[in-house]
Design an enzyme around this catalytic site. Structure first.
Site, PDB file in Angstrom:
ATOM      1  CG  ASP A  76      -2.194  -1.037   1.560  1.00 35.45           C
ATOM      2  OD1 ASP A  76      -2.344  -1.706   0.241  1.00 35.45           O
ATOM      3  OD2 ASP A  76      -2.736  -0.848   2.398  1.00 35.45           O
ATOM      4  NE  ARG A 119       1.143  -8.630  -1.724  1.00 30.46           N
ATOM      5  CZ  ARG A 119       1.948  -7.570  -0.690  1.00 30.46           C
ATOM      6  NH1 ARG A 119       2.846  -8.570  -0.870  1.00 30.46           N
ATOM      7  NH2 ARG A 119       2.094  -6.664  -0.516  1.00 30.46           N
ATOM      8  CB  SER A 193      -3.572  -7.821   4.849  1.00 31.44           C
ATOM      9  OG  SER A 193      -3.566  -7.692   3.430  1.00 31.44           O
ATOM     10  CG  ASN A 315      -2.433  -2.104  -3.290  1.00 35.10           C
ATOM     11  OD1 ASN A 315      -2.409  -3.451  -3.204  1.00 35.10           O
ATOM     12  ND2 ASN A 315      -2.258  -1.103  -2.857  1.00 35.10           N
TER      13      ASN A 315
END
Length: 518
Positions: A76, A119, A193, A315
């Site tokens: 991120d 990924r 995550s 991203n």
């Protein structure tokens, strides 16, 4: 006269190697002087052949020294969250040095604007929707990466590489999906995550199980705490340095995938309160430190000149988190959208002596291209099935006249929805609904704000003079729209498209969890 018959300094090593005495040499010389030119011609030819063979052997030996590969991927991190890409409020001296010693790409893209999918693209060279991975896989997901796909680790394993991943995996946490089942010798990290834990600010109680840390295939620590998360970046750096030192005498592939700066943000004491940007800036400065540790380990172990190092993010920034989110700079929107803020990433490549220092590639490229590029560098055989990436080594090296080999890139999101096509400077959107924080109250200190829906039409942007995607020029360029529509049809036929209810002939199934036999 006799001195003229003594072999010179350039011949002596050859004569020693082949156990030819000086008397024999003198005999050859006298024969030549006596007129036996044919014999001397044969000798000259033999010497030239031997010398050429030695040169070829030396050259071949140098060329077959396999390069080490290091990929460092953050989570991120926004396009403008590196110093050389315009960071404000914090510094990234190690990444900036890496950029000055190598090459930056200012128009580089992840394969989708979300975790698991992006990924997948990096590690397989495929559009993630081609192989059934979309979105962000949660704990105990019943799907993951298929055994039929080839990862970067499996690619270089063909050439005897040592392989390791330290950090976030996110391609499935069932045993059959773990990194060690897909080419990695070592794994230390979190399988998905770091916000997929009981402390998630928006999830209902019981949504997520205790967060585990894995070592290879064993969850050695279940119930990660805030204190643990503060140490993750440090632990990943320590593992990476150890791996380099242990494998300095053989080719290796090292993949470091930090959980940060994905929320919830955590930083160790050594960086807490150091930046002017608050906690987010502190986290980025610690990531930069970790990159510096790896670069220093390469230098210390004499591996600098034989190691390709790549840095990027999965991203764009998660904008709803406000002061805990990064910045996409001049780009529109962020994570979860196919505007460039969602998938255009900072990208740095470094290999002293191979990649020109302090240079820029301004054209487009995508993470799916890393797989075939590494295949070229290592001589590894590509998989028999179709991949989507293409070799972009000439873009890495700045080869004169180098061009991106793709006709276009396809921008999918959600459940296999083709939302846009990028060809050269042109980007065509197809009607869909996405999200925006424009006009919304941003999140603060780890509590997210609320997105509102954004309806995107049949819109065309020229990114060469409108990097922020602010002016729809579809009406003025009907031929361009037609050309990009034709390219989109190729993708729909091949990979499908949920927006037009198409099923692609070239799509493959993801891996599916097989429960153990009772």
């Amino acid at each position: 006269m006799a001195s003229k018959l003594t072999p010179g300094i350039y011949f002596k090593p050859y004569l020693r190697q082949h156990q030819i005495g000086e008397e024999t040499f003198s005999h050859w010389r006298l024969c030549y002087l006596a007129g036996y030119r044919c014999m001397m011609r044969s000798l000259r030819l033999a010497l030239l052949v031997a010398f050429a063979a030695a040169l070829v052997g030396t050259s071949a030996g140098a060329e077959t020294k396999l390069p080490n590969i290091v990929i460092f991927m953050t989570d991120d991190q926004g396009y403008a969250d590196v110093g050389v890409f315009g960071a404000k409020g914090f510094t990234t001296p190690n990444l900036d040095r890496m950029a000055h010693e190598g090459r930056i790409f200012t128009d580089f893209h992840s394969s989708q604007p979300v975790c698991s999918a992006s990924r997948t693209g990096l590690l397989t060279g495929c559009y993630p929707n081609r192989i059934g991975i979309n979105g962000a896989l949660g704990p105990n997901s019943k799907i993951g990466i298929s055994d039929q796909e080839m990862t970067l680790a499996q690619l270089v394993k063909q050439k005897g590489y040592a392989t390791a991943i330290y950090g976030k995996w996110h391609l499935g946490d069932r045993p059959q999906f773990l990194p060690t089942r897909h080419g990695f010798d070592e794994y230390f990290g979190i399988p998905y995550s770091n916000d997929m834990w009981p402390n998630h600010p928006e999830a209902k109680q019981g949504t997520y199980p205790p967060l585990p840390i894995y070592e290879n295939e064993t969850p050695t620590h279940v119930g990660v705490t805030h204190a643990d998360q503060e140490q993750l970046t440090t632990w990943y750096a320590e593992h990476a340095v150890s791996f380099i030192e242990r494998h300095k005498d053989q080719p290796f592939f090292l993949y470091v995938a930090t959980n940060s700066p994905h929320v919830p943000l955590h930083v160790s004491d050594k960086f807490r309160g150091k930046s002017a940007r608050g906690l987010y800036g502190d986290v980025i400065e610690e990531i930069d430190w970790a990159m510096g540790q790896i670069l220093e380990a390469l230098k210390k172990n004499g591996l600098d000149d034989n190691t390709l190092v790549l840095f990027t993010s999965d991203n764009g920034p998660w904008l709803s988190y406000g002061n805990h989110a990064g910045s996409a700079g001049p780009l529109r929107e962020g994570k979860g959208t196919n505007f460039d803020g969602g998938h255009r990433e900072p990208f740095i490549v470094r290999w002293p002596g191979k990649i020109p220092a302090d240079t820029v590639w301004p054209g487009p490229a995508m993470a799916i291209d890393i797989f075939p590029t590494i295949a070229r560098l290592t001589g590894a055989k590509l998989p028999d099935h179709k991949i989507d990436g293409l070799d972009i080594w000439p873009l890495f090296t700045g080869e004169p006249g180098a061009k991106n080999p793709h006709e276009c890139y396809y921008l999918y999101y959600d459940v296999n929805a083709l939302q846009a096509v990028r060809a050269g400077d042109w980007k065509l959107f197809f009607p869909h609904t996405t999200r925006t924080m424009n006009g919304q109250t941003p999140g603060h200190d780890g509590i997210p704000g609320k997105y509102k829906p954004l309806h995107v039409g049949h819109e065309l942007y020229n990114l060469s003079d409108d990097i922020g995607e602010t002016k729809d020029v579809a009406a003025e360029n009907p031929e361009i729209v037609k050309q990009l529509e034709a390219l989109a049809e190729k993708a729909r036929a091949d990979m499908g498209d949920a927006l037009t209810h198409r099923v692609g002939s070239g799509s493959r199934e993801p891996g599916r969890w097989t429960p153990p036999a009772q």
